[in-house]
Design a protein around this motif. Sequence first.
Motif, mmCIF file in Angstrom:
data_model
loop_
_atom_site.group_PDB
_atom_site.id
_atom_site.type_symbol
_atom_site.label_atom_id
_atom_site.label_comp_id
_atom_site.label_asym_id
_atom_site.label_seq_id
_atom_site.Cartn_x
_atom_site.Cartn_y
_atom_site.Cartn_z
ATOM 1 N N ALA A 190 -7.334 -1.312 0.578
ATOM 2 C CA ALA A 190 -7.159 0.079 1.005
ATOM 3 C C ALA A 190 -8.403 0.841 0.563
ATOM 4 O O ALA A 190 -8.784 0.785 -0.598
ATOM 5 N N ILE A 230 -1.502 4.801 7.217
ATOM 6 C CA ILE A 230 -0.657 3.761 6.593
ATOM 7 C C ILE A 230 0.030 2.895 7.633
ATOM 8 O O ILE A 230 0.420 1.766 7.360
ATOM 9 N N ARG A 253 -11.310 4.331 1.478
ATOM 10 C CA ARG A 253 -11.470 5.700 1.961
ATOM 11 C C ARG A 253 -12.357 5.659 3.198
ATOM 12 O O ARG A 253 -13.294 4.868 3.271
ATOM 13 N N PHE A 274 -8.048 5.463 4.613
ATOM 14 C CA PHE A 274 -7.430 6.787 4.470
ATOM 15 C C PHE A 274 -8.499 7.862 4.413
ATOM 16 O O PHE A 274 -9.602 7.644 3.896
ATOM 17 N N PHE A 308 -3.928 7.110 -2.404
ATOM 18 C CA PHE A 308 -3.395 5.824 -1.965
ATOM 19 C C PHE A 308 -3.640 4.800 -3.064
ATOM 20 O O PHE A 308 -4.536 4.964 -3.901
ATOM 21 N N LYS A 309 -2.825 3.771 -3.064
ATOM 22 C CA LYS A 309 -2.955 2.693 -4.055
ATOM 23 C C LYS A 309 -2.416 1.409 -3.450
ATOM 24 O O LYS A 309 -1.560 1.439 -2.562
ATOM 25 N N THR A 310 -2.893 0.304 -3.973
ATOM 26 C CA THR A 310 -2.349 -1.001 -3.591
ATOM 27 C C THR A 310 -1.734 -1.619 -4.839
ATOM 28 O O THR A 310 -2.361 -1.621 -5.899
ATOM 29 N N SER A 336 1.263 11.746 2.321
ATOM 30 C CA SER A 336 0.812 12.608 3.419
ATOM 31 C C SER A 336 1.514 13.938 3.285
ATOM 32 O O SER A 336 2.634 14.024 2.762
ATOM 33 N N SER A 354 0.814 5.474 0.143
ATOM 34 C CA SER A 354 -0.032 6.648 0.386
ATOM 35 C C SER A 354 0.823 7.887 0.585
ATOM 36 O O SER A 354 1.999 7.797 0.960
ATOM 37 N N TYR A 370 -6.701 -0.985 5.206
ATOM 38 C CA TYR A 370 -6.129 0.355 5.365
ATOM 39 C C TYR A 370 -7.224 1.354 5.041
ATOM 40 O O TYR A 370 -7.890 1.231 4.006
ATOM 41 N N VAL A 378 0.850 -1.181 0.000
ATOM 42 C CA VAL A 378 0.000 0.000 0.000
ATOM 43 C C VAL A 378 0.892 1.239 0.000
ATOM 44 O O VAL A 378 1.855 1.314 0.767
#
Lengths: 245, 351
Positions: free
Chosen positions: A112, A160, A114, A181, A186-188, A81, A79, A179, A77
Amino acid sequence: MPLKRIAIVVFIAGGMLVTRPRPGLAGGEVGVAQASVGRGSGTVEGTIFYRHDRKHAWRLSRYYVKSPKIGELAEAVISLSGPSISRSSAGRQPSTVTVDQREMRFVPETVAIRAGDRVRFTNSDSQTHNITVSDPRLQFSDTIANGQSSFEAFSRASGIHRPFALGCKFHCQMQGWVYVFDHAFFKTTGVDGRFRLDSIPPGDYRLDVAQSAGELHASRVVQVKPNQTVKLEIILTPADRSTAE
Amino acid sequence: MPTNSMQTKVIRSNRLTRRELFSKTSAATAAVLLSQFALPELVFPGEDDDEEHVPFLNLPRVTRKMLDWETLDSWLTPRDQVFDVHHYNVPAVDASNYHLELTGLVDKPLSLTIDAIRKRAAAEELMTLECSGNGSSPGFMGAVYNSRWTGTPLAALLKECGVKPGATEVVFFGHDTKNETIRKVTVEVPFGRSMSIEDAMNPRILLAYARDGQPLERRNGAPLRLIVPGWYGIANVKWLKRIEVRNRRYMGRFMGRDYVTLRGERQGNEVVFVESSVARMNLKSIIARVTRRPTKNGLIPVKAYGAAWSDGTEIARSKFKSTAAPGGPLALMRSRDPNTRGSSFLLVWAI
């Protein structure tokens, strides 16, 4: 005057990000920015790799690393910030992802989502299963038989570093992570280890990578410029392994 | 060094004979065996540098708390691969407040703290503990592990309490309980399993408080569990609370309703179907992993590593078959595993 104030904010934020120590900055990073003129958002894309070390073998790597020689890492994952991240979910419709239980495992093992999204848990096994989250921030325990579903909303971001861990109270070997967020960046990774984050407001960010099954964590500072793509190759090694953040 | 004051037999020679290795003898022999072989050694040959693992295509991912066959390389199972199964709850038993009751048809009932149990003569068992449901589905193939258990022999304790004439069974109750509905009546019952007095007097049965030298984990039955070498996991009662000697058959759920096997037995010209409680482990084997080396002269050198295990009955021979080996020798080797007594778990490989 407003422009000058924004510039100062960005500069200070950038300084804070850079000086905060992060463990496990492994080598092998390539950053290339394609020059382009004009305002707009930027892109960060790249590939996560895992480099083996026979002395500190990762027993489970065969499930997550596509080819040992190249090392594309799946189910990592990524992400961002930073102060430029918008945490607004105004106008956004919550979505639902499905996590199945089959052959005595959670599939997919890592998701992952939201904050505000839901997870629909299903059971494709003949055995009755259970989904338990036992965390100070969230608790539930849903028992479902073959063919049944249960829905759980994840309204609170996990970040994360501390995803919500899934278990089954009947079958100790089952594991999974959710996860959550409170932003969109974010991505997997899939089996090719690749990720791409679009529409990022220009600014300085910290990019975090976490791969729960391997207890791997890494971090980079990235600078996103308008209409530019930052390309990264992040190589994780056993040195990036830690059990707690 | 474990000792057992009840034993007088001494093994003087450093070289144990095969008979001594395979005989079901006393805990003193166990102590001597352990002193000869501090730990069962890794007995797979070292992997060559160009040996490449060939993964199985049809097995689901197994990540934790299951024996990972494809990376098997040691006799003792790593801690993160040790499974646990429970039918009732997983009680948190406070060791400082703990008492084991030994009661029923005995001359002298006892109530022992963990400290009192630890002070008694200790013995160790190197044992394979397997769930009787192991192998029942592709995602449940690693519910088996090898450990060194430390505890005090049950037989000596029963002898000290004095089993009364007429007693036929020993029942083991755990702290774990559940509301069970039995023919329309719902009652809270403790987990229970039983065995005959004769079976219970096997000197190798332990009241175990340590696994691989560490106190038991809560999920594996802390602070005390029954260890019955050669019997499936269901008989190895966790969170032991009470041992009761009785003169009537105990017919709890896990003796009479679940964990019951059905077998057709030939009696004369008839086949009679008989049910009995799950107890002793069946003989099983598995190919744990397959490796290959670079193709040479049009052939792929392949090695298959595996394991075979049983209730302790000596494994006479094993055979390796392959449909994909048209030419070349197929030699089967067995590890020189010094621990071939008890729940034997042999590491084997074939080239």
